[in-house]
Design a protein around this motif. Structure first.
Motif, PDB file in Angstrom:
ATOM      1  N   GLY A  62      -9.135   4.992   0.674  1.00  0.00           N
ATOM      2  CA  GLY A  62      -9.704   6.124  -0.051  1.00  0.00           C
ATOM      3  C   GLY A  62      -9.129   7.471   0.357  1.00  0.00           C
ATOM      4  N   ASN A  63      -8.688   7.588   1.598  1.00  0.00           N
ATOM      5  CA  ASN A  63      -8.184   8.867   2.130  1.00  0.00           C
ATOM      6  C   ASN A  63      -7.679   8.631   3.547  1.00  0.00           C
ATOM      7  N   CYS A  64      -7.160   9.679   4.174  1.00  0.00           N
ATOM      8  CA  CYS A  64      -6.575   9.502   5.507  1.00  0.00           C
ATOM      9  C   CYS A  64      -7.642   9.394   6.600  1.00  0.00           C
ATOM     10  N   LEU A  65      -8.739  10.123   6.432  1.00  0.00           N
ATOM     11  CA  LEU A  65      -9.823   9.980   7.417  1.00  0.00           C
ATOM     12  C   LEU A  65     -10.223   8.508   7.509  1.00  0.00           C
ATOM     13  N   ASP A  66     -10.400   7.867   6.360  1.00  0.00           N
ATOM     14  CA  ASP A  66     -10.759   6.449   6.350  1.00  0.00           C
ATOM     15  C   ASP A  66      -9.626   5.592   6.921  1.00  0.00           C
ATOM     16  N   THR A  89      -4.886  20.218  15.275  1.00  0.00           N
ATOM     17  CA  THR A  89      -4.718  19.314  14.140  1.00  0.00           C
ATOM     18  C   THR A  89      -5.828  19.565  13.145  1.00  0.00           C
ATOM     19  N   PHE A  90      -5.749  18.869  12.010  1.00  0.00           N
ATOM     20  CA  PHE A  90      -6.845  18.899  11.051  1.00  0.00           C
ATOM     21  C   PHE A  90      -7.999  18.074  11.608  1.00  0.00           C
ATOM     22  N   VAL A  91      -9.202  18.455  11.253  1.00  0.00           N
ATOM     23  CA  VAL A  91     -10.412  17.870  11.853  1.00  0.00           C
ATOM     24  C   VAL A  91     -10.472  16.346  11.732  1.00  0.00           C
ATOM     25  N   ALA A  92      -9.903  15.790  10.645  1.00  0.00           N
ATOM     26  CA  ALA A  92     -10.018  14.342  10.393  1.00  0.00           C
ATOM     27  C   ALA A  92      -9.479  13.508  11.549  1.00  0.00           C
ATOM     28  N   THR A  93      -8.411  13.979  12.186  1.00  0.00           N
ATOM     29  CA  THR A  93      -7.799  13.220  13.275  1.00  0.00           C
ATOM     30  C   THR A  93      -8.833  12.924  14.357  1.00  0.00           C
ATOM     31  N   ALA A  94      -9.557  13.959  14.757  1.00  0.00           N
ATOM     32  CA  ALA A  94     -10.531  13.801  15.834  1.00  0.00           C
ATOM     33  C   ALA A  94     -11.821  13.147  15.333  1.00  0.00           C
ATOM     34  N   VAL A 134      -1.150  10.255  17.418  1.00  0.00           N
ATOM     35  CA  VAL A 134      -0.099  11.263  17.362  1.00  0.00           C
ATOM     36  C   VAL A 134      -0.123  11.852  15.949  1.00  0.00           C
ATOM     37  N   VAL A 135       0.013  13.176  15.839  1.00  0.00           N
ATOM     38  CA  VAL A 135       0.023  13.816  14.520  1.00  0.00           C
ATOM     39  C   VAL A 135       1.402  14.422  14.284  1.00  0.00           C
ATOM     40  N   HIS A 136       2.060  14.016  13.222  1.00  0.00           N
ATOM     41  CA  HIS A 136       3.362  14.615  12.893  1.00  0.00           C
ATOM     42  C   HIS A 136       3.100  15.885  12.094  1.00  0.00           C
ATOM     43  N   GLU A 160      -0.152   6.748  14.251  1.00  0.00           N
ATOM     44  CA  GLU A 160       0.483   7.960  13.740  1.00  0.00           C
ATOM     45  C   GLU A 160      -0.334   8.520  12.587  1.00  0.00           C
ATOM     46  N   ASP A 161      -0.847   9.735  12.756  1.00  0.00           N
ATOM     47  CA  ASP A 161      -1.450  10.457  11.634  1.00  0.00           C
ATOM     48  C   ASP A 161      -0.268  11.053  10.862  1.00  0.00           C
ATOM     49  N   THR A 162       0.078  10.371   9.767  1.00  0.00           N
ATOM     50  CA  THR A 162       1.285  10.715   9.012  1.00  0.00           C
ATOM     51  C   THR A 162       0.930  11.479   7.742  1.00  0.00           C
ATOM     52  N   ALA A 163      -0.259  12.081   7.733  1.00  0.00           N
ATOM     53  CA  ALA A 163      -0.755  12.768   6.535  1.00  0.00           C
ATOM     54  C   ALA A 163       0.134  13.937   6.103  1.00  0.00           C
ATOM     55  N   GLN A 164       0.987  14.430   7.041  1.00  0.00           N
ATOM     56  CA  GLN A 164       1.845  15.562   6.696  1.00  0.00           C
ATOM     57  C   GLN A 164       3.329  15.202   6.743  1.00  0.00           C
ATOM     58  N   ALA A 165       3.644  13.923   6.906  1.00  0.00           N
ATOM     59  CA  ALA A 165       5.061  13.592   7.186  1.00  0.00           C
ATOM     60  C   ALA A 165       5.572  12.396   6.383  1.00  0.00           C
ATOM     61  N   PHE A 184      -1.908   7.487   6.243  1.00  0.00           N
ATOM     62  CA  PHE A 184      -1.449   8.470   5.271  1.00  0.00           C
ATOM     63  C   PHE A 184      -2.598   9.023   4.445  1.00  0.00           C
ATOM     64  N   SER A 185      -2.400  10.253   3.984  1.00  0.00           N
ATOM     65  CA  SER A 185      -3.265  10.875   2.989  1.00  0.00           C
ATOM     66  C   SER A 185      -2.442  11.111   1.734  1.00  0.00           C
ATOM     67  N   PHE A 186      -3.056  10.888   0.581  1.00  0.00           N
ATOM     68  CA  PHE A 186      -2.424  11.271  -0.692  1.00  0.00           C
ATOM     69  C   PHE A 186      -3.217  12.378  -1.370  1.00  0.00           C
ATOM     70  N   THR A 189      -2.122  17.942  -2.458  1.00  0.00           N
ATOM     71  CA  THR A 189      -1.077  18.849  -1.971  1.00  0.00           C
ATOM     72  C   THR A 189      -0.187  18.234  -0.882  1.00  0.00           C
ATOM     73  N   LYS A 190      -0.441  17.008  -0.474  1.00  0.00           N
ATOM     74  CA  LYS A 190       0.433  16.401   0.543  1.00  0.00           C
ATOM     75  C   LYS A 190       1.813  16.124  -0.065  1.00  0.00           C
ATOM     76  N   ASN A 191       2.779  15.799   0.771  1.00  0.00           N
ATOM     77  CA  ASN A 191       4.150  15.607   0.256  1.00  0.00           C
ATOM     78  C   ASN A 191       4.213  14.499  -0.784  1.00  0.00           C
ATOM     79  N   HIS A 316      -2.953  27.054   9.344  1.00  0.00           N
ATOM     80  CA  HIS A 316      -3.110  25.643   9.765  1.00  0.00           C
ATOM     81  C   HIS A 316      -2.895  25.519  11.254  1.00  0.00           C
ATOM     82  N   TYR A 317      -3.952  25.648  12.065  1.00  0.00           N
ATOM     83  CA  TYR A 317      -5.350  25.783  11.708  1.00  0.00           C
ATOM     84  C   TYR A 317      -5.947  26.930  12.484  1.00  0.00           C
ATOM     85  N   PRO A 318      -6.938  27.625  11.949  1.00  0.00           N
ATOM     86  CA  PRO A 318      -7.450  28.818  12.624  1.00  0.00           C
ATOM     87  C   PRO A 318      -8.337  28.530  13.831  1.00  0.00           C
TER      88      PRO A 318
HETATM   89  C1  LIG Z   1      -4.802  16.074   5.217  1.00  0.00           C
HETATM   90  C2  LIG Z   1      -4.884  15.551   6.586  1.00  0.00           C
HETATM   91  C3  LIG Z   1      -5.799  14.555   6.930  1.00  0.00           C
HETATM   92  C4  LIG Z   1      -6.908  14.099   6.042  1.00  0.00           C
HETATM   93  O1  LIG Z   1      -6.527  13.511   4.865  1.00  0.00           O
HETATM   94  P1  LIG Z   1      -7.645  13.109   3.790  1.00  0.00           P
HETATM   95  O2  LIG Z   1      -6.916  12.173   2.886  1.00  0.00           O
HETATM   96  O3  LIG Z   1      -8.085  14.355   3.130  1.00  0.00           O
HETATM   97  O4  LIG Z   1      -8.749  12.423   4.539  1.00  0.00           O
HETATM   98  C5  LIG Z   1      -5.738  14.037   8.209  1.00  0.00           C
HETATM   99  N1  LIG Z   1      -4.845  14.477   9.103  1.00  0.00           N
HETATM  100  C6  LIG Z   1      -3.963  15.450   8.814  1.00  0.00           C
HETATM  101  C7  LIG Z   1      -2.988  15.887   9.856  1.00  0.00           C
HETATM  102  C8  LIG Z   1      -3.962  16.030   7.548  1.00  0.00           C
HETATM  103  O5  LIG Z   1      -3.101  17.022   7.270  1.00  0.00           O
END
Ligand SMILES: *Cc1c(COP(=O)(O)O)cnc(C)c1O
Length: 373
Positions: A62-66, A89-94, A134-136, A160-165, A184-186, A189-191, A316-318
């Protein structure tokens, strides 16, 4: 404020209008065959996404958090188990670590790349440590040459949190295939972005793949036979069909992003600090520039001046994870991670997307020149 000459932070319309017929065909296909969940498009995308990564399994979620949570749950963590990740990092990682029932152990980032600092990872390892996420970040592959040996030495898993790579290459291999699993996240706005939410887990580990498949679909073995308590987190066929069309363009889009990045690099060198440079020893393909990020003192003033000239930016990120209210239970005070805290005060993400024009980028450069003069 939003007059037509604004330079947007991100604009997906150039990308989507250039492939309008392909998107229309994808949507039509799903409407016509009328399978919407775990149907043929979802299956085909999983196969194509795995093939793109030269990897055995891709499992749509469903998403990258999941995705992160499913992999961690697949690792059967216990409440006292620790998973190390970066505070920058973005909150989802933690969050994924908490949601999987384990303890996040945060560490600081490297001052130059803003990637997780391997020395701090090493120092944070305890007998309870099970793995590292690890977050790319920003699209640049983290220092895996140092992180992977640390993990191997201590028997830790690497996610690997590859949501940005999406599509980034490291020593000829795709990001997401360098550790135990890539998440991965889709998000649009992701790549590689869907027209809604979506995610994927990729792995070469057959057992882990099986567990993630089970857990993303109510723990279902056979219809109405449930082996474990799972989530409902599947990539739907409509998004999968769109992603199939988009995946064929991904490497080309990464080239376009690198080219747009080159423009900023050339025109902003010496004027602002640019963290997360591509590896000096590589050909640049370790960086797919999800974002183009600069550092400036007096950041809030600079952003306000840019906005006054119709140039929209983000941060990214305040606020680092350890300073978020949601993570107050970790008991980490201000000053705990000075590198991330300083970065959080200085970062600006500039307008950046596939199809940004040199005219738009030129306006950003000119404005920064004038503001920072
Ligand atoms: C966007 C992002 C996520 C979360 O992705 P979702 O699909 O919105 O859950 C997680 N980690 C990083 C580094 C992101 O940029």
């Amino acid at each position: 404020m939003n007059h037509p000459v604004d330079v947007p932070f991100v604009d997906l319309r150039p990308m989507h209008s250039a492939m309008q017929a392909e998107l229309d065909r994808a949507i039509q296909r799903v409407r016509d065959n009328s399978y919407f969940i775990l149907g043929p498009e979802a299956k085909a995308f999983d196969e194509e996404f795995a093939h793109f990564h030269s990897c055995r399994h891709a499992i749509g979620t469903g998403n990258c958090l999941d995705s992160l949570q499913l992999v961690l749950r697949g690792k059967s963590l216990q409440p006292f188990d620790e998973v190390i990740t970066t505070t920058h990092t973005f909150v989802a990682t933690a969050s994924s670590i908490m949601l999987a029932g384990a303890k996040p152990v945060l560490v600081d980032c490297q001052p130059d790349t803003l990637a997780i600092d391997p020395a701090q990872v090493q120092a944070a390892i305890t007998p309870q440590t099970r793995g590292i996420i690890v977050v790319h970040l920003y699209g640049r592959v983290s220092p895996m040459e140092t992180l992977l040996p640390i993990a191997r030495k201590h028997g830790l898993f690497v996610i690997e949190d590859t949501a940005q790579a999406h599509g980034a290459l490291w020593q000829g291999r795709r990001a997401g295939t360098l550790g135990d699993a890539g998440c991965f996240s889709f998000y649009p706005t992701k790549n590689l972005g869907a027209l809604g939410d979506g995610g994927s887990v990729i792995t070469n580990d057959d057992d882990l793949a099986e567990r993630v498949r089970l857990l993303r679909n109510y723990g279902t073995l056979e219809k109405y036979e449930h082996a474990v308590v799972g989530l409902n987190s599947r990539l739907d066929d409509l998004q999968a069909a769109i992603l199939r069309a988009k995946l064929t363009h991904l490497d080309q889009w990464s080239d376009a992003r690198r080219q747009a990045a080159r423009f900023y690099h050339e025109h902003l060198a010496g004027l602002v600090e640019i963290p997360a440079l591509p590896r000096p020893d590589g050909d640049g393909t370790d960086h797919v520039y999800h974002l183009f990020v600069i550092r400036v003192p007096g950041r809030d003033h600079v952003r306000a001046e840019l906005l006054r000239q119709g140039i929209r930016t983000e941060i990214h990120y305040p606020v680092p994870i350890h300073r978020q209210k949601a993570f107050a239970s970790l008991g980490l005070p201000e000053g705990a991670f000075p590198v991330a805290e300083k970065a959080a005060r200085e970062l600006i993400s500039l307008p950046f997307f596939v199809g940004i024009t040199t005219d738009q980028q030129g306006r950003v450069v000119d404005a920064l020149r004038q503001i920072l003069r």
